[in-house]
Design a protein around this motif. Structure first.
Motif, short mmCIF file in Angstrom:
data_model
loop_
_atom_site.label_atom_id
_atom_site.label_comp_id
_atom_site.label_asym_id
_atom_site.label_seq_id
_atom_site.Cartn_x
_atom_site.Cartn_y
_atom_site.Cartn_z
N ALA A 120 0.84 -1.20 0.00
CA ALA A 120 0.00 0.00 0.00
C ALA A 120 0.87 1.26 0.00
O ALA A 120 0.60 2.22 -0.73
N LEU A 121 1.93 1.25 0.80
CA LEU A 121 2.85 2.40 0.82
C LEU A 121 3.55 2.56 -0.53
O LEU A 121 3.69 3.69 -1.03
N ALA A 122 3.97 1.47 -1.13
CA ALA A 122 4.64 1.55 -2.43
C ALA A 122 3.72 2.20 -3.46
O ALA A 122 4.16 3.06 -4.23
N ALA A 123 2.46 1.82 -3.46
CA ALA A 123 1.50 2.41 -4.39
C ALA A 123 1.23 3.88 -4.06
O ALA A 123 1.15 4.73 -4.94
N LYS A 148 5.34 8.08 -7.71
CA LYS A 148 5.26 9.33 -8.48
C LYS A 148 4.47 10.42 -7.77
O LYS A 148 3.83 11.25 -8.40
N THR A 149 4.48 10.41 -6.43
CA THR A 149 3.74 11.41 -5.65
C THR A 149 4.64 11.98 -4.57
O THR A 149 4.62 11.52 -3.42
N PRO A 150 5.43 13.00 -4.90
CA PRO A 150 6.37 13.57 -3.94
C PRO A 150 5.71 14.08 -2.65
O PRO A 150 6.28 13.93 -1.57
N ALA A 151 4.52 14.62 -2.75
CA ALA A 151 3.85 15.12 -1.54
C ALA A 151 3.54 13.99 -0.58
O ALA A 151 3.69 14.13 0.65
N ASN A 152 3.12 12.85 -1.11
CA ASN A 152 2.85 11.70 -0.25
C ASN A 152 4.14 11.18 0.38
O ASN A 152 4.15 10.79 1.56
N ALA A 153 5.22 11.17 -0.39
CA ALA A 153 6.50 10.71 0.15
C ALA A 153 6.95 11.59 1.30
O ALA A 153 7.42 11.08 2.33
N THR A 154 6.78 12.88 1.17
CA THR A 154 7.16 13.81 2.24
C THR A 154 6.33 13.55 3.49
O THR A 154 6.86 13.50 4.60
N ALA A 155 5.03 13.36 3.30
CA ALA A 155 4.13 13.13 4.45
C ALA A 155 4.44 11.80 5.13
O ALA A 155 4.47 11.72 6.37
N ALA A 196 10.69 -13.14 4.46
CA ALA A 196 9.38 -12.92 3.82
C ALA A 196 9.64 -12.18 2.50
O ALA A 196 9.63 -10.95 2.43
N VAL A 197 9.88 -12.95 1.45
CA VAL A 197 10.37 -12.39 0.20
C VAL A 197 9.38 -11.39 -0.42
O VAL A 197 9.78 -10.32 -0.88
N LYS A 198 8.10 -11.71 -0.42
CA LYS A 198 7.12 -10.79 -1.00
C LYS A 198 7.09 -9.47 -0.23
O LYS A 198 7.00 -8.39 -0.82
N MET A 199 7.18 -9.56 1.08
CA MET A 199 7.20 -8.34 1.90
C MET A 199 8.47 -7.55 1.65
O MET A 199 8.45 -6.33 1.52
N GLN A 200 9.60 -8.25 1.54
CA GLN A 200 10.87 -7.58 1.25
C GLN A 200 10.78 -6.83 -0.08
O GLN A 200 11.22 -5.69 -0.18
N ARG A 201 10.20 -7.46 -1.07
CA ARG A 201 10.07 -6.83 -2.40
C ARG A 201 9.21 -5.58 -2.32
O ARG A 201 9.56 -4.54 -2.88
N GLN A 202 8.08 -5.67 -1.63
CA GLN A 202 7.19 -4.51 -1.51
C GLN A 202 7.86 -3.37 -0.73
O GLN A 202 7.73 -2.20 -1.09
N ALA A 203 8.59 -3.71 0.31
CA ALA A 203 9.28 -2.70 1.10
C ALA A 203 10.39 -2.03 0.29
O ALA A 203 10.59 -0.81 0.38
N MET A 207 10.35 -1.57 -2.93
CA MET A 207 9.67 -0.65 -3.84
C MET A 207 9.19 0.60 -3.11
O MET A 207 9.28 1.72 -3.63
N ALA A 208 8.69 0.43 -1.90
CA ALA A 208 8.22 1.58 -1.13
C ALA A 208 9.38 2.52 -0.79
O ALA A 208 9.25 3.75 -0.91
N ILE A 209 10.50 1.95 -0.40
CA ILE A 209 11.67 2.78 -0.09
C ILE A 209 12.12 3.54 -1.33
O ILE A 209 12.38 4.74 -1.30
N ARG A 210 12.20 2.84 -2.44
CA ARG A 210 12.61 3.50 -3.69
C ARG A 210 11.63 4.61 -4.07
O ARG A 210 12.03 5.72 -4.40
N ASN A 211 10.34 4.32 -4.02
CA ASN A 211 9.33 5.31 -4.39
C ASN A 211 9.36 6.53 -3.47
O ASN A 211 9.01 7.63 -3.89
N CYS A 212 9.78 6.33 -2.25
CA CYS A 212 9.86 7.44 -1.29
C CYS A 212 10.92 8.45 -1.69
O CYS A 212 10.74 9.65 -1.52
N VAL A 213 12.03 7.98 -2.25
CA VAL A 213 13.16 8.88 -2.51
C VAL A 213 13.38 9.24 -3.97
O VAL A 213 14.07 10.22 -4.26
N VAL A 214 12.82 8.48 -4.89
CA VAL A 214 13.16 8.68 -6.29
C VAL A 214 12.78 10.07 -6.80
O VAL A 214 13.49 10.65 -7.61
#
Length: 135
Positions: free
Chosen positions: A23-26, A30-37, A57-64, A66-73
Motif C-alpha cells: 500500500a505504501l509503495a502504491a 510518483k507522488t512527492p507530496a505523499n512521500a514527504t508526508a 518474507a520475500v514478498k514483503m521484502q520486495r514490496q518494502a 519498492m516503497a523505499i525507492r518510491n519514497c526517494v526517487v
C-alpha cells in the motif's frame, strides 16, 4: 507515537507487513507530496524495521524495497533521512532473494548507495556467418 503503535500491534505478522508495504509503495509512486508526508510520519523507520523483523518474507521484502525507492526517487531531499534509518543494510540483505534483488538494487541505486549492476545486453549481435556486429 503512531509508528510505535503500528510496530507493536501489527508488525509481527509478515502478511500484514507485506500488505502495508504494498500500500505504501502504491501511495508513494510518483507522488512527492505523499512521500514527504509518509517520511514525516516515520514511514522509512517502519519499512526498515519490518524488513529487519521478516528477512525471509520475500514478498514483503520486495514490496518494502519498492516503497523505499518510491519514497526517494522524486524526493532527493529524503535520501539522507532514509539512509540514516538503516535502509542500506536491509536493502543489501534483500539482495539474497532472487525475487526481490532487482527492486533492492533499484532502491540502493536511487539512495546513492554502492550497488553492483550487471549489464545484461551489450548491443552485440551475431551475423549469419557467426561474426559479431554492433547493433
Amino acid at each position: 507515537m503512531a509508528c510505535d503503535c503500528v510496530l507493536s500491534r501489527c508488525a509481527r505478522a509478515s502478511l500484514s507487513c507485506c500488505t502495508s508495504a504494498a500500500a505504501l509503495a502504491a501511495l508513494l509512486l510518483k507522488t512527492p507530496a505523499n512521500a514527504t508526508a509518509v517520511a514525516a510520519a516515520g514511514g522509512p523507520h517502519i519499512l526498515v524495521t519490518i524488513m529487519h523483523m521478516h528477512p525471509d518474507a520475500v514478498k514483503m521484502q520486495r514490496q518494502a524495497c519498492m516503497a523505499i525507492r518510491n519514497c526517494v526517487v522524486r524526493n532527493r531531499e529524503l535520501v539522507d533521512e532514509v539512509v540514516g534509518q538503516g535502509a542500506e543494510a536491509v536493502l543489501n540483505a534483500a539482495l539474497k532473494h532472487k525475487d526481490c534483488a532487482d527492486e533492492a538494487k533499484a532502491a540502493l541505486r536511487d539512495l546513492g548507495c554502492k550497488v553492483e549492476l550487471k549489464e545484461r545486453w551489450t548491443g552485440v549481435k551475431n551475423n549469419v556467418d557467426g561474426s559479431l556486429r554492433q547493433g
